[in-house]
Design a protein around this motif. Structure first.
Motif, PDB file in Angstrom:
ATOM      1  N   GLN A 122      10.062   6.366 -18.440  1.00 52.25           N
ATOM      2  CA  GLN A 122      10.186   5.001 -18.439  1.00 52.25           C
ATOM      3  C   GLN A 122      10.715   4.488 -17.386  1.00 52.25           C
ATOM      4  OE1 GLN A 122       8.215   3.130 -20.119  1.00 52.25           O
ATOM      5  NE2 GLN A 122       8.857   1.099 -19.721  1.00 52.25           N
ATOM      6  N   GLU A 123      11.883   4.886 -17.111  1.00 49.68           N
ATOM      7  CA  GLU A 123      12.860   4.414 -16.237  1.00 49.68           C
ATOM      8  C   GLU A 123      12.503   4.564 -14.740  1.00 49.68           C
ATOM      9  OE1 GLU A 123      13.620   6.918 -18.397  1.00 49.68           O
ATOM     10  OE2 GLU A 123      15.001   5.771 -19.546  1.00 49.68           O
ATOM     11  N   ALA A 124      11.638   5.798 -14.415  1.00 50.95           N
ATOM     12  CA  ALA A 124      11.048   5.808 -13.214  1.00 50.95           C
ATOM     13  C   ALA A 124       9.883   4.894 -12.906  1.00 50.95           C
ATOM     14  CB  ALA A 124      10.548   7.415 -13.029  1.00 50.95           C
ATOM     15  N   PHE A 125       9.131   4.735 -13.878  1.00 46.48           N
ATOM     16  CA  PHE A 125       8.046   3.783 -13.866  1.00 46.48           C
ATOM     17  C   PHE A 125       8.560   2.384 -13.773  1.00 46.48           C
ATOM     18  CE2 PHE A 125       5.489   0.572 -16.207  1.00 46.48           C
ATOM     19  CZ  PHE A 125       4.412   0.849 -15.412  1.00 46.48           C
ATOM     20  N   GLU A 126       9.694   1.820 -14.393  1.00 43.08           N
ATOM     21  CA  GLU A 126      10.153   0.567 -14.149  1.00 43.08           C
ATOM     22  C   GLU A 126      10.739   0.395 -12.715  1.00 43.08           C
ATOM     23  OE1 GLU A 126      12.956  -0.075 -17.277  1.00 43.08           O
ATOM     24  OE2 GLU A 126      11.382  -0.249 -18.865  1.00 43.08           O
ATOM     25  N   HIS A 175       0.802  -1.303   0.173  1.00 35.80           N
ATOM     26  CA  HIS A 175      -0.065   0.120   0.054  1.00 35.80           C
ATOM     27  C   HIS A 175       0.750   1.262   0.006  1.00 35.80           C
ATOM     28  CE1 HIS A 175      -3.109   2.986   1.311  1.00 35.80           C
ATOM     29  NE2 HIS A 175      -2.319   3.079   1.982  1.00 35.80           N
ATOM     30  N   GLN A 176       2.068   1.240   0.893  1.00 33.57           N
ATOM     31  CA  GLN A 176       2.829   2.463   0.935  1.00 33.57           C
ATOM     32  C   GLN A 176       3.458   2.617  -0.558  1.00 33.57           C
ATOM     33  OE1 GLN A 176       1.613   4.030   3.755  1.00 33.57           O
ATOM     34  NE2 GLN A 176       3.760   4.413   3.938  1.00 33.57           N
ATOM     35  N   ILE A 177       3.902   1.708  -1.259  1.00 31.96           N
ATOM     36  CA  ILE A 177       4.551   1.826  -2.563  1.00 31.96           C
ATOM     37  C   ILE A 177       3.603   2.350  -3.532  1.00 31.96           C
ATOM     38  CG2 ILE A 177       5.610   0.599  -4.386  1.00 31.96           C
ATOM     39  CD1 ILE A 177       6.781  -1.570  -2.369  1.00 31.96           C
ATOM     40  N   MET A 178       2.486   1.779  -3.563  1.00 28.14           N
ATOM     41  CA  MET A 178       1.430   2.227  -4.525  1.00 28.14           C
ATOM     42  C   MET A 178       0.820   3.910  -4.184  1.00 28.14           C
ATOM     43  SD  MET A 178      -0.898  -1.095  -5.124  1.00 28.14           S
ATOM     44  CE  MET A 178      -1.739  -0.419  -6.497  1.00 28.14           C
ATOM     45  N   GLN A 179       0.971   4.212  -2.839  1.00 28.99           N
ATOM     46  CA  GLN A 179       0.441   5.399  -2.317  1.00 28.99           C
ATOM     47  C   GLN A 179       1.661   6.270  -2.794  1.00 28.99           C
ATOM     48  OE1 GLN A 179      -2.486   6.268  -0.886  1.00 28.99           O
ATOM     49  NE2 GLN A 179      -1.512   8.399  -1.163  1.00 28.99           N
ATOM     50  N   ALA A 180       2.857   6.053  -2.879  1.00 29.61           N
ATOM     51  CA  ALA A 180       4.012   6.959  -3.127  1.00 29.61           C
ATOM     52  C   ALA A 180       3.886   7.082  -4.788  1.00 29.61           C
ATOM     53  CB  ALA A 180       5.344   6.107  -3.070  1.00 29.61           C
ATOM     54  N   GLU A 181       3.355   6.113  -5.554  1.00 29.07           N
ATOM     55  CA  GLU A 181       3.148   6.065  -7.027  1.00 29.07           C
ATOM     56  C   GLU A 181       2.178   7.385  -7.223  1.00 29.07           C
ATOM     57  OE1 GLU A 181       4.439   1.899  -9.105  1.00 29.07           O
ATOM     58  OE2 GLU A 181       2.400   2.178  -8.666  1.00 29.07           O
ATOM     59  N   ARG A 182       0.995   7.198  -6.731  1.00 29.08           N
ATOM     60  CA  ARG A 182      -0.044   8.167  -6.615  1.00 29.08           C
ATOM     61  C   ARG A 182       0.386   9.585  -6.527  1.00 29.08           C
ATOM     62  NH1 ARG A 182      -3.150   3.471  -4.948  1.00 29.08           N
ATOM     63  NH2 ARG A 182      -3.001   4.143  -2.824  1.00 29.08           N
ATOM     64  N   ASP A 183       1.185   9.599  -5.180  1.00 30.68           N
ATOM     65  CA  ASP A 183       1.625  11.195  -4.695  1.00 30.68           C
ATOM     66  C   ASP A 183       2.578  11.568  -5.819  1.00 30.68           C
ATOM     67  OD1 ASP A 183      -0.070  10.713  -2.703  1.00 30.68           O
ATOM     68  OD2 ASP A 183       1.480  10.061  -1.428  1.00 30.68           O
ATOM     69  N   ASN A 184       3.503  10.725  -6.414  1.00 28.05           N
ATOM     70  CA  ASN A 184       4.498  11.420  -7.140  1.00 28.05           C
ATOM     71  C   ASN A 184       4.567  10.274  -8.551  1.00 28.05           C
ATOM     72  OD1 ASN A 184       6.029  13.374  -5.523  1.00 28.05           O
ATOM     73  ND2 ASN A 184       6.242  11.547  -4.137  1.00 28.05           N
ATOM     74  N   PRO A 185       3.641  10.600  -9.255  1.00 29.11           N
ATOM     75  CA  PRO A 185       3.538   9.608 -10.529  1.00 29.11           C
ATOM     76  C   PRO A 185       4.826   9.617 -11.524  1.00 29.11           C
ATOM     77  CG  PRO A 185       2.084  11.623 -10.857  1.00 29.11           C
ATOM     78  CD  PRO A 185       2.673  11.630  -9.438  1.00 29.11           C
ATOM     79  N   ALA A 186       5.129   8.671 -11.955  1.00 27.66           N
ATOM     80  CA  ALA A 186       6.412   8.560 -13.133  1.00 27.66           C
ATOM     81  C   ALA A 186       5.973   9.231 -14.205  1.00 27.66           C
ATOM     82  CB  ALA A 186       6.763   7.100 -12.987  1.00 27.66           C
ATOM     83  N   THR A 187       6.839   9.864 -14.798  1.00 30.39           N
ATOM     84  CA  THR A 187       6.544  10.505 -16.122  1.00 30.39           C
ATOM     85  C   THR A 187       7.623  10.038 -17.113  1.00 30.39           C
ATOM     86  OG1 THR A 187       7.734  12.642 -15.161  1.00 30.39           O
ATOM     87  CG2 THR A 187       5.117  12.380 -15.262  1.00 30.39           C
ATOM     88  N   PRO A 245      10.103  15.707 -14.910  1.00 32.13           N
ATOM     89  CA  PRO A 245       8.844  15.312 -15.178  1.00 32.13           C
ATOM     90  C   PRO A 245       7.870  15.242 -13.961  1.00 32.13           C
ATOM     91  CG  PRO A 245      10.223  13.502 -15.135  1.00 32.13           C
ATOM     92  CD  PRO A 245      10.990  14.669 -15.451  1.00 32.13           C
ATOM     93  N   VAL A 246       8.595  15.330 -12.695  1.00 36.01           N
ATOM     94  CA  VAL A 246       7.589  15.305 -11.396  1.00 36.01           C
ATOM     95  C   VAL A 246       7.603  16.785 -11.496  1.00 36.01           C
ATOM     96  CG1 VAL A 246       7.885  15.060  -9.178  1.00 36.01           C
ATOM     97  CG2 VAL A 246       9.209  13.629 -10.687  1.00 36.01           C
ATOM     98  N   PRO A 247       6.110  17.224 -11.054  1.00 37.24           N
ATOM     99  CA  PRO A 247       5.456  18.425 -10.720  1.00 37.24           C
ATOM    100  C   PRO A 247       6.220  19.170  -9.687  1.00 37.24           C
ATOM    101  CG  PRO A 247       3.748  16.729 -10.973  1.00 37.24           C
ATOM    102  CD  PRO A 247       4.948  16.165 -10.972  1.00 37.24           C
TER     103      PRO A 247
END
Length: 425
Positions: A139-143, A125-137, A393-395
């Motif tokens: 490919q490297e960050a997403f992977e 849950h913490q990892i997915m919450q971090a994804e929502r708070d700081n979405p990867a923009t 890419p991060v706001p």
């Protein structure tokens, strides 16, 4: 960090709850402490009573046989009192045991919780919450984020192999990293739990199709048929059924499936237009096949039938700056689509500079950052156009952006436009 802070606080409270009565006990029993040497007092009393008996015997107040009986009774009383004192003394040693329990119980509870509790679910849950708070923009960050999540999911499945939600997450994210073997294995496990599930069947068919180099195999066809029979109006099942029929030179059914899929889209959308092209291609192939068969020559039609039509879904988006907005021509502009609800990872993204604006930007399913994570996977979309002062890419504070949503893919959103007007505080 919050988890371990909670563990420490609860452990400390539990220890205090057990230890406080133990260390408070001697204070509340101040008077009782004077009886610690009660065994000495009992011996003194025995000697006094024995002296009285001897005196009474000497004075002739009691006979010798009475003396002997009273003396024996006095000795029995002394022995009985001494035994009771020893029993109390042994019980007092339990204090060390209670202290040990107070220390080991919280540690044992933490160990058991890590083994059998929901700590693994909390980490995920913490990892997915971090994804929502700081979405990867990128490919490297997403992977990187997806690999971290997959490690946690695999670990959790070793503890709880029957957690079907975790297995579905494993399948989806494995597809995103192009680990098709792991994704296919996970979808098959889920189908064992829910045989004939249209959703799992079509996802397995798509995974097999992609792993096989966009080729329709008997296994792909089987799972596609299961999906469309179980959910006759599911868009993905209809689209895939059209491809299967086209591959099998069943052009009539290919047209039927794609027409049913197109009926779910806005007739003026580019997705509908793409399906129109596929339908026309299948119709022409059908006519050519019938003509070739009537002429005794089906070579040309067969060669044409092996080429799958290009069915993509996308739209054009007019991006412009608000009047009076001052921005450096070299500032980076990110234009992307993401799910209106759920994970905020871009499903399609384009990059340019302020000097390029105003500009009509094309976003479609071919611009996905990872397979299986394109715009068609979201029911509703949010469209973002953002000027990044830092070029990252991060706001960040000071960036400018415009947003539009919720919008539905294939419902005329190609006529929409985004005006960059708002400054991120």
């Amino acid at each position: 960090m919050a988890f371990w802070q909670g563990v420490l606080i609860l452990g400390a409270l539990g220890a205090v709850f057990v230890l406080w009565p133990i260390f408070r006990l001697p204070i509340s029993r101040g008077l009782a402490a004077k009886t610690i040497r009660r065994d000495i007092t009992q011996a003194d009393l025995y000697q006094e009573h024995l002296a009285d008996l001897n005196k009474n015997l000497a004075n002739g107040d009691i006979e010798q046989d009475q003396y002997e009986a009273l003396k024996i009774e006095l000795q029995r009383t002394l022995v009985s009192d001494s035994a009771g004192l020893k029993e109390v003394e042994v019980k007092s040693g339990g204090k060390l045991l209670l202290v040990g329990v107070a220390i080991t119980a919280p540690l044992l509870a933490v160990f058991l919780y890590l083994q059998w509790g929901a700590k693994g679910d909390w980490d995920i849950h913490q990892i997915m919450q971090a994804e929502r708070d700081n979405p990867a923009t990128t490919q490297e960050a997403f992977e990187a984020s997806t690999k971290e999540l997959l490690m946690a999911v695999r670990s959790r499945l070793k503890q709880k192999p029957d957690n079907h939600q975790m297995r579905y997450l494993l399948a989806e994210r494995s597809m995103a990293l192009k680990d098709y073997d792991e994704a296919i294995a996970a979808y098959k496990k889920l189908l064992e739990v829910e045989p004939g599930s249209p959703t799992m069947s079509i996802k397995l068919a798509q995974a097999l199709f992609v792993r096989g180099g966009s080729k329709v195999t008997p296994e792909v066809a089987h799972h596609t048929n299961v999906a469309v029979n179980g959910a006759p109006f599911m868009y993905q099942a209809l689209e895939m059924s059209g491809l299967v029929a086209f591959h099998n030179q069943d052009y009539k059914n290919a047209v039927t499936f794609w027409q049913r899929a197109k009926a779910q889209l806005d007739p003026n959308s580019r997705s509908a237009q793409a399906l129109d092209g596929a339908i026309m291609k299948a119709a022409r192939a059908g006519v050519a096949s019938e003509q070739a068969m009537s002429d005794g020559d089906s070579v040309a039609a067969t060669a044409d039938s092996q080429e799958s039509p290009n069915v993509d879904r996308g739209f054009d988006l007019d991006v412009k700056l608000a009047e009076g907005l001052q921005a450096s021509p070299n500032d980076t502009v990110f234009v992307y689509a993401r799910a209106w609800k759920g994970a905020k990872m871009p499903l399609a993204i384009a990059r340019m500079t302020v000097a390029d604006l105003p500009k009509v930007v094309r976003l479609d399913t071919t611009m996905a950052m990872a397979p299986g994570m394109d715009m068609s996977t979201a029911t509703e979309l949010e469209l973002i156009a953002r000027i990044s002062k830092s070029g990252t890419p991060v706001p960040q504070s000071g960036d400018w952006q415009g947003a539009l949503g919720p919008v539905v893919l294939g419902q005329g959103i190609e006529a929409k436009s985004i005006v960059i007007t708002d400054k991120i505080p």
